[in-house]
Design a protein around this motif. Structure first.
Motif, PDB file in Angstrom:
ATOM      1  N   VAL A 153       0.838  -1.204   0.000  1.00  0.00           N
ATOM      2  CA  VAL A 153       0.000   0.000   0.000  1.00  0.00           C
ATOM      3  C   VAL A 153       0.872   1.253   0.000  1.00  0.00           C
ATOM      4  O   VAL A 153       0.643   2.193  -0.785  1.00  0.00           O
ATOM      5  CB  VAL A 153      -0.940   0.012   1.224  1.00  0.00           C
ATOM      6  CG1 VAL A 153      -1.640   1.369   1.360  1.00  0.00           C
ATOM      7  CG2 VAL A 153      -1.978  -1.094   1.113  1.00  0.00           C
ATOM      8  N   PRO A 167      -7.930   6.723  -2.864  1.00  0.00           N
ATOM      9  CA  PRO A 167      -7.254   5.517  -2.368  1.00  0.00           C
ATOM     10  C   PRO A 167      -8.148   4.286  -2.275  1.00  0.00           C
ATOM     11  O   PRO A 167      -7.683   3.209  -1.886  1.00  0.00           O
ATOM     12  CB  PRO A 167      -6.798   5.949  -0.966  1.00  0.00           C
ATOM     13  CG  PRO A 167      -7.865   6.909  -0.523  1.00  0.00           C
ATOM     14  CD  PRO A 167      -8.261   7.655  -1.776  1.00  0.00           C
ATOM     15  N   GLU A 168      -9.427   4.399  -2.629  1.00  0.00           N
ATOM     16  CA  GLU A 168     -10.380   3.310  -2.373  1.00  0.00           C
ATOM     17  C   GLU A 168      -9.955   1.996  -3.005  1.00  0.00           C
ATOM     18  O   GLU A 168      -9.964   0.938  -2.352  1.00  0.00           O
ATOM     19  CB  GLU A 168     -11.778   3.699  -2.878  1.00  0.00           C
ATOM     20  CG  GLU A 168     -12.821   2.632  -2.579  1.00  0.00           C
ATOM     21  CD  GLU A 168     -14.216   3.033  -3.011  1.00  0.00           C
ATOM     22  OE1 GLU A 168     -15.181   2.450  -2.487  1.00  0.00           O
ATOM     23  OE2 GLU A 168     -14.346   3.936  -3.862  1.00  0.00           O
ATOM     24  N   LEU A 171      -6.954   0.336  -1.245  1.00  0.00           N
ATOM     25  CA  LEU A 171      -7.321  -0.212   0.059  1.00  0.00           C
ATOM     26  C   LEU A 171      -8.165  -1.475  -0.092  1.00  0.00           C
ATOM     27  O   LEU A 171      -8.002  -2.431   0.670  1.00  0.00           O
ATOM     28  CB  LEU A 171      -8.080   0.837   0.874  1.00  0.00           C
ATOM     29  CG  LEU A 171      -7.297   2.109   1.207  1.00  0.00           C
ATOM     30  CD1 LEU A 171      -8.217   3.123   1.896  1.00  0.00           C
ATOM     31  CD2 LEU A 171      -6.092   1.802   2.097  1.00  0.00           C
ATOM     32  N   ALA A 305     -11.729  -2.534   4.227  1.00  0.00           N
ATOM     33  CA  ALA A 305     -11.448  -1.517   3.210  1.00  0.00           C
ATOM     34  C   ALA A 305     -12.255  -0.249   3.465  1.00  0.00           C
ATOM     35  O   ALA A 305     -11.733   0.869   3.360  1.00  0.00           O
ATOM     36  CB  ALA A 305     -11.744  -2.074   1.823  1.00  0.00           C
ATOM     37  N   LEU A 308     -10.839   1.609   6.525  1.00  0.00           N
ATOM     38  CA  LEU A 308      -9.595   2.306   6.175  1.00  0.00           C
ATOM     39  C   LEU A 308      -9.865   3.512   5.277  1.00  0.00           C
ATOM     40  O   LEU A 308      -9.197   4.556   5.403  1.00  0.00           O
ATOM     41  CB  LEU A 308      -8.635   1.340   5.478  1.00  0.00           C
ATOM     42  CG  LEU A 308      -7.958   0.307   6.376  1.00  0.00           C
ATOM     43  CD1 LEU A 308      -7.251  -0.745   5.522  1.00  0.00           C
ATOM     44  CD2 LEU A 308      -6.953   0.981   7.320  1.00  0.00           C
ATOM     45  N   HIS A 309     -10.835   3.388   4.382  1.00  0.00           N
ATOM     46  CA  HIS A 309     -11.191   4.504   3.513  1.00  0.00           C
ATOM     47  C   HIS A 309     -11.665   5.692   4.350  1.00  0.00           C
ATOM     48  O   HIS A 309     -11.250   6.842   4.133  1.00  0.00           O
ATOM     49  CB  HIS A 309     -12.283   4.048   2.540  1.00  0.00           C
ATOM     50  CG  HIS A 309     -12.370   4.869   1.303  1.00  0.00           C
ATOM     51  ND1 HIS A 309     -13.490   4.910   0.513  1.00  0.00           N
ATOM     52  CD2 HIS A 309     -11.472   5.703   0.697  1.00  0.00           C
ATOM     53  CE1 HIS A 309     -13.300   5.710  -0.514  1.00  0.00           C
ATOM     54  NE2 HIS A 309     -12.081   6.211  -0.430  1.00  0.00           N
ATOM     55  N   LEU A 452      -2.502  -2.040   9.567  1.00  0.00           N
ATOM     56  CA  LEU A 452      -2.555  -1.284   8.316  1.00  0.00           C
ATOM     57  C   LEU A 452      -2.568   0.218   8.572  1.00  0.00           C
ATOM     58  O   LEU A 452      -1.835   0.981   7.914  1.00  0.00           O
ATOM     59  CB  LEU A 452      -3.789  -1.687   7.507  1.00  0.00           C
ATOM     60  CG  LEU A 452      -3.669  -2.989   6.712  1.00  0.00           C
ATOM     61  CD1 LEU A 452      -5.027  -3.468   6.227  1.00  0.00           C
ATOM     62  CD2 LEU A 452      -2.731  -2.820   5.524  1.00  0.00           C
ATOM     63  N   ILE A 456       0.610   2.707   7.639  1.00  0.00           N
ATOM     64  CA  ILE A 456       0.460   3.794   6.661  1.00  0.00           C
ATOM     65  C   ILE A 456       0.857   5.129   7.277  1.00  0.00           C
ATOM     66  O   ILE A 456       1.625   5.896   6.683  1.00  0.00           O
ATOM     67  CB  ILE A 456      -0.997   3.848   6.149  1.00  0.00           C
ATOM     68  CG1 ILE A 456      -1.317   2.612   5.300  1.00  0.00           C
ATOM     69  CG2 ILE A 456      -1.237   5.126   5.340  1.00  0.00           C
ATOM     70  CD1 ILE A 456      -2.781   2.461   4.929  1.00  0.00           C
TER      71      ILE A 456
END
Length: 499
Positions: A153, A167-168, A171, A305, A308-309, A452, A456
């Motif tokens: 990532v 970024p979708e 992720l 996902a 994180l989005h 994650l 990041i």
């Protein structure tokens, strides 16, 4: 003759409508609730954001009230106290309604949609044991898989240079890669795996289908009018099951009970360890146990996902929170190594931030509907058996009495005066549900989210494009997703700590 027919029809239609109205009125219990329509119930009144409609009705009718969802008599439960009480109240609310969608996934015998019975209880126990043993092995393969994906990532983010991007997709791929490798084994080149690509496509199609809604679930008699939609759904399910059966067949050819490589191996071993007599007595099958792999992939990658989005949008929108998070990561790791799962207990602000992200985004405001397994009670109300139950989790995460300023993004709400986690506040948040239907892979999801996110933030500074105004209003698509947005990533200077 035509005149007689027309006259009969003229009188018959009002009589039939009156009969239908009387029938539905007779089905109303002593619970309060808004008045709905015959046949359709309250479906036409839910609007684009059903969770907000439920919260509006809560202000009118209280924390528990009745509605009707098409053919299903239903109740809505609001507020942290009643939601937690109901979910943990024996097994009264542990059922799942026999909706068309659920009945056609592994024949209705799976962890997510399966009917609550002894077979389901045994199935969940097996799945939980396999997941726990695999994720807590001495040499944790899950942590290694996640850290590898963090590197992927970050590399993709950095490759964008100074360009803005959404970024979708990155992720989504990362989360799917993690759960796929957890299920079917570590791979350095999962992106070239055709089965992996097929599962992503099928899962994306399933989410698109679910987002559009399936009227057959609420009104089964509509199936004859929506045959193409029904067939599309069945085709998606068949594609997912086909990949799983192929991967399991491959695993069986190289299976070694003394060297369990992944969750698929763990489930195969679990099935082999159960005496055939016990399998027959419980009514549990090998297919049922192995369907756990479908549930894990389907629920695992989109949930992480989406979380994180939301995380990147919120951290870019609140740079002060992002910098406090980075400082804590630096203090613990010194930026000489990547964050580890064992660091979590020494990162209270990070835990508070993760909790606040889950609270604020509330990606599943209504979760999956439950069903009462017997006649029971909530407060002073009697709830009949086989009643559809919606738990309005948004009313829990955005309750002013609990949070004070629920529409504000403020991680410090989860910290006490000593800077440590306020366990009382944390207990008010149940993003993975509670009771029998609590997410079986909760600890795996929390591990993945923590590693994650910290990985990041340790190496990337997330910013919004210049003059971009953040829009934090969600879009309801079965889950709550952020509106499309773009970010700019700046590589952090790992050699120094910001003063």
């Amino acid at each position: 003759m035509d005149e007689i027919t027309n006259t009969a029809t003229f009188y018959l239609i009002p009589i039939l409508l009156a009969a239908v109205l009387v029938y539905f009125l007779s089905k109303r219990s002593n619970l309060p609730g808004p008045f709905g329509l015959p046949i359709l119930g309250h479906l036409p009144f839910l609007g684009k954001n059903p969770h907000l409609t439920f919260s509006k009705w809560r202000r009118q009718y209280g924390d528990v009230y009745q509605i009707r969802m098409g053919s299903w008599p239903s109740i809505v439960v609001n507020g942290v106290d009643l939601i937690k009480q109901s979910l943990t109240q024996a097994d009264d609310f542990s059922g799942r309604p026999g909706l068309f969608s659920g009945r056609n996934i592994t024949g209705g015998k799976n962890i997510t949609f399966g009917r609550f019975d002894n077979s389901w209880i045994k199935h969940r126990k097996i799945a939980s044991g396999v997941l726990y043993s695999f994720a807590n092995a001495r040499k944790n393969p899950v942590e290694e898989i996640i850290k590898q994906e963090v590197g992927t990532v970050v590399a993709m983010f950095k490759s964008k240079g100074d360009n803005c991007f959404d970024p979708e997709e990155i992720l989504l791929f990362a989360a799917a890669s993690v759960i796929y490798q957890v299920c079917y084994g570590k791979s350095d080149h999962v992106e070239y795996d055709e089965e992996f690509k097929s599962l992503i496509t099928s899962s994306t199609d399933f989410n698109d289908f679910a987002n559009a809604g399936n009227p057959v679930d609420m009104m089964p008699w509509l199936r004859v009018f929506f045959s193409s939609k029904v067939n599309k759904f069945l085709n998606i399910i068949e594609r997912v099951e086909r990949v799983r059966k192929q991967k399991v067949a491959e695993h069986k050819t190289t299976f070694d009970p003394n060297n369990l490589r992944d969750v698929a191996d763990g489930l195969i071993a679990a099935v082999q360890s159960i005496p055939e007599v016990e399998m027959d007595e419980l009514g549990i099958t090998e297919e049922q146990v192995l369907s756990t792999l479908d549930n894990l992939f389907g629920a695992g990658f989109d949930t992480i996902a989406s979380t994180l989005h939301w995380s990147l949008l919120l951290l870019a929108s609140f740079p002060d929170v992002q910098e406090k998070l980075y400082q804590e990561i630096y203090d613990v790791t010194g930026n000489t190594r990547s964050p580890c799962l064992s660091d979590k207990s020494t990162m209270p602000y990070t835990e508070a931030t993760c909790s606040e992200i889950m609270r604020f985004s509330c990606i599943f405001p209504l979760a999956l509907p439950h069903c009462t397994t017997r006649t029971t009670r909530i407060g002073t109300y009697t709830i009949p058996e086989e009643t559809l139950v919606f738990f309005n989790f948004h009313s829990l995460t955005h309750d002013k009495d609990t949070w004070g300023d629920p529409d504000a993004f403020r991680p410090s709400r989860f910290l006490g005066d000593d800077g440590q986690i306020d366990k009382n506040m944390l207990s008010r948040l149940i993003p993975f549900s509670a009771g029998r239907r609590r997410c079986v892979a909760e600890f795996l999801a929390r591990m993945e989210f923590f590693l994650l996110l910290t990985g990041i933030v340790q190496t990337c500074q997330i910013k919004l494009p210049t003059e971009s105004v953040p829009d934090l209003e969600p879009v309801f698509q079965l889950s709550l997703k952020p509106k499309p947005f773009q970010i700019v990533v700046r590589e952090r200077d790992l050699g120094c700590k910001k003063e």
